[in-house]
Motif scaffolding. Structure first.
Motif, PDB file in Angstrom:
ATOM      1  N   CYS A 103      -6.062  15.219  -5.850  1.00 38.85           N
ATOM      2  CA  CYS A 103      -6.980  14.928  -4.578  1.00 38.85           C
ATOM      3  C   CYS A 103      -7.327  13.961  -4.310  1.00 38.85           C
ATOM      4  O   CYS A 103      -7.719  13.777  -2.636  1.00 38.85           O
ATOM      5  CB  CYS A 103      -7.663  16.547  -4.764  1.00 38.85           C
ATOM      6  SG  CYS A 103      -7.235  18.043  -4.562  1.00 38.85           S
ATOM      7  N   ALA A 104      -8.349  13.532  -5.220  1.00 38.75           N
ATOM      8  CA  ALA A 104      -8.910  12.183  -4.876  1.00 38.75           C
ATOM      9  C   ALA A 104      -8.198  11.590  -4.518  1.00 38.75           C
ATOM     10  O   ALA A 104      -8.447  10.665  -3.755  1.00 38.75           O
ATOM     11  CB  ALA A 104     -10.156  12.703  -5.954  1.00 38.75           C
ATOM     12  N   LEU A 105      -7.485  10.997  -5.452  1.00 42.66           N
ATOM     13  CA  LEU A 105      -6.408  10.261  -5.509  1.00 42.66           C
ATOM     14  C   LEU A 105      -5.842   9.944  -3.986  1.00 42.66           C
ATOM     15  O   LEU A 105      -5.814   8.827  -3.337  1.00 42.66           O
ATOM     16  CB  LEU A 105      -5.399  10.112  -6.285  1.00 42.66           C
ATOM     17  CG  LEU A 105      -6.005   9.275  -7.904  1.00 42.66           C
ATOM     18  CD1 LEU A 105      -4.993   9.707  -9.388  1.00 42.66           C
ATOM     19  CD2 LEU A 105      -6.857   7.862  -7.808  1.00 42.66           C
ATOM     20  N   LEU A 154       1.024   3.982  -2.832  1.00 41.94           N
ATOM     21  CA  LEU A 154       1.081   5.119  -2.542  1.00 41.94           C
ATOM     22  C   LEU A 154       2.036   6.410  -2.878  1.00 41.94           C
ATOM     23  O   LEU A 154       1.396   7.122  -3.780  1.00 41.94           O
ATOM     24  CB  LEU A 154       0.017   5.538  -1.129  1.00 41.94           C
ATOM     25  CG  LEU A 154      -0.407   7.032  -0.777  1.00 41.94           C
ATOM     26  CD1 LEU A 154      -1.372   7.293  -1.553  1.00 41.94           C
ATOM     27  CD2 LEU A 154      -0.413   6.624   0.564  1.00 41.94           C
ATOM     28  N   SER A 157      -6.499   7.714   2.892  1.00 42.39           N
ATOM     29  CA  SER A 157      -8.123   7.231   3.668  1.00 42.39           C
ATOM     30  C   SER A 157      -7.450   5.746   3.970  1.00 42.39           C
ATOM     31  O   SER A 157      -7.840   4.881   5.452  1.00 42.39           O
ATOM     32  CB  SER A 157      -8.732   7.577   3.112  1.00 42.39           C
ATOM     33  OG  SER A 157      -9.213   8.559   3.174  1.00 42.39           O
ATOM     34  N   ALA A 158      -7.186   4.727   3.086  1.00 42.40           N
ATOM     35  CA  ALA A 158      -7.025   4.005   2.834  1.00 42.40           C
ATOM     36  C   ALA A 158      -5.627   2.994   4.109  1.00 42.40           C
ATOM     37  O   ALA A 158      -5.544   2.303   4.740  1.00 42.40           O
ATOM     38  CB  ALA A 158      -6.648   2.861   1.285  1.00 42.40           C
ATOM     39  N   GLN A 159      -4.834   3.856   3.628  1.00 41.78           N
ATOM     40  CA  GLN A 159      -3.343   3.290   4.570  1.00 41.78           C
ATOM     41  C   GLN A 159      -3.700   3.464   5.505  1.00 41.78           C
ATOM     42  O   GLN A 159      -3.486   3.139   7.045  1.00 41.78           O
ATOM     43  CB  GLN A 159      -2.229   4.617   3.841  1.00 41.78           C
ATOM     44  CG  GLN A 159      -0.857   4.518   4.853  1.00 41.78           C
ATOM     45  CD  GLN A 159       0.011   2.843   3.947  1.00 41.78           C
ATOM     46  OE1 GLN A 159      -0.856   2.525   3.353  1.00 41.78           O
ATOM     47  NE2 GLN A 159      -0.120   1.817   5.387  1.00 41.78           N
ATOM     48  N   TRP A 193      -6.942  11.433  -1.189  1.00 42.13           N
ATOM     49  CA  TRP A 193      -7.738  11.319  -0.080  1.00 42.13           C
ATOM     50  C   TRP A 193      -8.100   9.301  -0.077  1.00 42.13           C
ATOM     51  O   TRP A 193      -8.195   9.320   0.981  1.00 42.13           O
ATOM     52  CB  TRP A 193      -8.886  12.047  -0.427  1.00 42.13           C
ATOM     53  CG  TRP A 193      -9.546  11.544   0.387  1.00 42.13           C
ATOM     54  CD1 TRP A 193     -10.671  11.074   0.971  1.00 42.13           C
ATOM     55  CD2 TRP A 193     -10.369  12.551   1.686  1.00 42.13           C
ATOM     56  NE1 TRP A 193     -12.159  11.446   2.353  1.00 42.13           N
ATOM     57  CE2 TRP A 193     -10.805  12.256   2.408  1.00 42.13           C
ATOM     58  CE3 TRP A 193      -9.136  13.556   2.658  1.00 42.13           C
ATOM     59  CZ2 TRP A 193     -11.389  12.590   3.345  1.00 42.13           C
ATOM     60  CZ3 TRP A 193      -9.211  14.229   3.227  1.00 42.13           C
ATOM     61  CH2 TRP A 193     -11.175  13.465   3.899  1.00 42.13           C
ATOM     62  N   ILE A 194      -8.240   8.888  -1.201  1.00 41.21           N
ATOM     63  CA  ILE A 194      -8.500   7.521  -1.004  1.00 41.21           C
ATOM     64  C   ILE A 194      -7.272   7.028  -0.470  1.00 41.21           C
ATOM     65  O   ILE A 194      -7.309   6.253  -0.142  1.00 41.21           O
ATOM     66  CB  ILE A 194      -8.996   7.142  -2.843  1.00 41.21           C
ATOM     67  CG1 ILE A 194      -9.740   8.138  -3.065  1.00 41.21           C
ATOM     68  CG2 ILE A 194      -9.101   5.935  -2.201  1.00 41.21           C
ATOM     69  CD1 ILE A 194     -10.715   7.255  -4.600  1.00 41.21           C
ATOM     70  N   GLY A 195      -5.960   6.817  -1.483  1.00 38.91           N
ATOM     71  CA  GLY A 195      -4.743   6.010  -1.150  1.00 38.91           C
ATOM     72  C   GLY A 195      -4.672   6.361   0.416  1.00 38.91           C
ATOM     73  O   GLY A 195      -4.113   5.650   1.301  1.00 38.91           O
ATOM     74  N   LYS A 197       0.833  -1.451  -0.554  1.00 40.02           N
ATOM     75  CA  LYS A 197      -0.176  -0.274  -0.414  1.00 40.02           C
ATOM     76  C   LYS A 197       0.863   1.194  -0.060  1.00 40.02           C
ATOM     77  O   LYS A 197       0.727   2.144  -0.551  1.00 40.02           O
ATOM     78  CB  LYS A 197      -0.907   0.394   0.817  1.00 40.02           C
ATOM     79  CG  LYS A 197      -2.676  -1.162   1.322  1.00 40.02           C
ATOM     80  CD  LYS A 197      -3.495  -0.943   1.651  1.00 40.02           C
ATOM     81  CE  LYS A 197      -4.150  -1.598   1.811  1.00 40.02           C
ATOM     82  NZ  LYS A 197      -5.957  -0.868   2.787  1.00 40.02           N
TER      83      LYS A 197
END
Length: 534
Positions: free
Chosen positions: A421-423, A138, A429-431, A425-427, A134
């Motif tokens: 920004c979206a990538l 990222l 948040s997942a991490q 935030w997703i990355g 991950k």
């Protein structure tokens, strides 16, 4: 388990190449887009290095865009010119090729930048090959898909990805403890682009302490080897020009200190506030009756000219900015000397480039990439680093918007920033949501719950994870990012509607001032990390 890990490592190269391939497809779609005068600058350097002997490279004045990069970059242009000549000889014609705009030159130069990004890919690959999946993915997203690099290299037009590849490669060697190779690669980078020298004090102190400080005999031996290696690199770069007696001419081209304190669009740094304060003081003093002369020379000379004057405040010289950069760097240098940890080197180098950006002479807005890209290495290390990087990378990308001033590129730069920004935030948040759950689980000491209480236990575990702090931006960060939106709405829509052609400088000035606040905050945040005990 070991076989699975080995399998993942074996498949690493195809995976990172897929990231590169996706980015390359997007970049190919941007080939017909706007490009700046830097496009003609690099085309002329192709022609210059192909048509003239080495002894004339730094003397040529056929075009206003004279060669002002170090020799290794000139050799790089000479290498590219071989292929350019095969595709279209007009590209490398030093007389007839001036301002040449055929499709052949556009596609050749655009594709040359895309392919040169393979060196950036190699640097990222070496940095991330031992990370868990991950964090590794990222880091690839943050660097390989960086919107700043797309805007600067693949729209505006430069070769920053190629150059940053050398920097990342150097950092990867230093993190592995291979100091000699790390110093060698950094010396090569300086001979490609001298503006990376801002981090040279960090390299000097770190390598002296970590590699050479090993006793009198062993230390002197290592220092001699390192010194000989650096001298050999610089001799390979500058030797031909020393032979032709042109080293002073080369240095004059590389360091044109007659340029103004600020670039054409004020880079978001400390000097924005200094200039504004001088202008406000001059305005106030004239209002109360003082005879304050308004200086006629420019703060933003792009070509060599008069240095920047001030009406009230003391004049700023290149020496002043040099001293300020060193003073800002001093806490980092002290820390690197006292505790030279390889794992901190990326953070120290990024801090050095932040200091150079904030306090340096004639800083380009594009130079924010010098610290944003290395900080991507740091951003995957902790939640606090990720939160800092999220805001900083948005500010840095937004500060590059004035480079693309034509209407047809506006949707492109906005979409690039929003996708980034979206990538992120997703990355993140997942991490870090997963990390928060792991920390909350580790702190749970109660015995396993009965089946009837299982749902309640899971709920408490999620609450504990939330308390541990998943990826959430604080209210100050949210307010600041909302302010960026306000600045953009004013500049793009409200200012033209309400004021028309009046005060045309205000939107850019507001953007520069507001982004300066974000960069200044980042510098203070990084400094806090530098000086805190480890």
């Amino acid at each position: 388990m070991e076989d699975q890990s080995a399998g993942r490592r074996g498949n690493l190269l195809p995976q990172v190449l897929w990231f590169f391939f996706i980015a390359a497809c997007v970049k190919l779609l941007l080939v017909p887009s706007y490009h700046s005068t830097d496009f003609e600058v690099h085309r002329h350097w192709l022609a210059l290095s192909h048509s003239l002997p080495v002894s004339d490279w730094y003397l040529d004045e056929t075009s206003p865009w004279t060669l002002d990069y170090p020799p290794f970059f000139a050799y790089f242009e000479r290498f590219l010119s071989i292929f350019a000549h095969l595709i279209d000889p007009e590209i490398v014609d030093i007389q007839n090729g001036l301002n040449y705009k055929a499709n052949s030159v556009i596609y050749f130069q655009r594709i040359s930048v895309i392919l040169s990004d393979l060196w950036l890919l190699f640097g990222v690959y070496r940095l991330s090959k031992k990370l868990e999946v991950k964090r590794r993915d990222l880091m690839w997203v943050l660097i390989i898909w960086s919107p700043g690099l797309v805007i600067v290299d693949h729209l505006h037009f430069q070769y920053n990805g190629f150059l940053l590849g050398w920097l990342l490669l150097s950092i990867s060697f230093l993190q592995e403890g291979r100091d000699l190779m790390g110093g060698f690669v950094f010396a090569v980078l300086l001979c490609f682009k001298h503006l990376f020298a801002v981090a040279a004090p960090v390299y000097f102190v770190y390598l002296l302490r970590h590699y050479c400080w090993k006793g009198m005999v062993r230390g002197f031996s290592r220092l001699s080897v390192m010194g000989a290696l650096v001298v050999a690199v610089f001799a390979a770069a500058y030797g031909p020009f020393v032979y032709h007696g042109q080293i002073q001419q080369v240095l004059r081209r590389m360091f044109p200190f007659g340029r103004g304190l600020c670039h054409g669009y004020w880079a978001p740094n400390f000097w924005v506030f200094y200039i504004l304060l001088d202008k406000e003081l001059a305005f106030f003093l004239r209002k109360v009756g003082f005879n304050i002369q308004v200086p006629s020379a420019s703060f933003t000379g792009g070509l060599v000219g008069d240095s920047s004057p001030f009406a009230v405040l003391p004049q700023i010289t290149p020496v002043t900015t040099f001293i300020m950069v060193l003073l800002a760097l001093s806490p980092c240098l002290i820390k690197a000397w006292r505790n030279p940890i390889p794992g901190m080197i990326a953070r120290w180098i990024a801090y050095a480039y932040t200091c150079g950006f904030l306090f340096g002479w004639h800083v380009h807005e594009k130079a924010s990439l010098h610290f944003v890209i290395p900080l991507a290495i740091v951003a995957v290390q902790s939640l606090e680093d990720a939160r800092h990087y999220f805001v900083l990378s948005i500010v840095s990308c937004y500060s590059l918007f004035p480079l693309l001033y034509e209407a047809q590129e506006y949707p492109i730069k906005v979409l690039l920033l929003l996708l980034h920004c979206a990538l992120m935030w997703i990355g993140f948040s997942a991490q870090y949501a997963e990390d928060a759950v792991a920390r909350a689980t580790a702190t749970a000491t109660a015995p396993a719950p009965a089946p009837a209480k299982k749902k309640v236990a899971q709920s408490k575990l999620k609450a504990a994870a939330s308390d541990e702090g998943g990826f959430v931006i604080g209210w100050i960060g949210k307010i600041y990012l909302f302010g960026l939106l306000v600045v953009e709405i004013w500049g793009q829509f409200l200012h033209p509607y309400l004021l028309g052609d009046k005060l045309p400088f205000v939107p850019l000035m507001l953007m520069s001032i507001y982004c300066s606040l974000g960069i200044m905050y980042s510098w203070i945040w990084q400094l806090r990390w530098i000086i805190k005990p480890t």
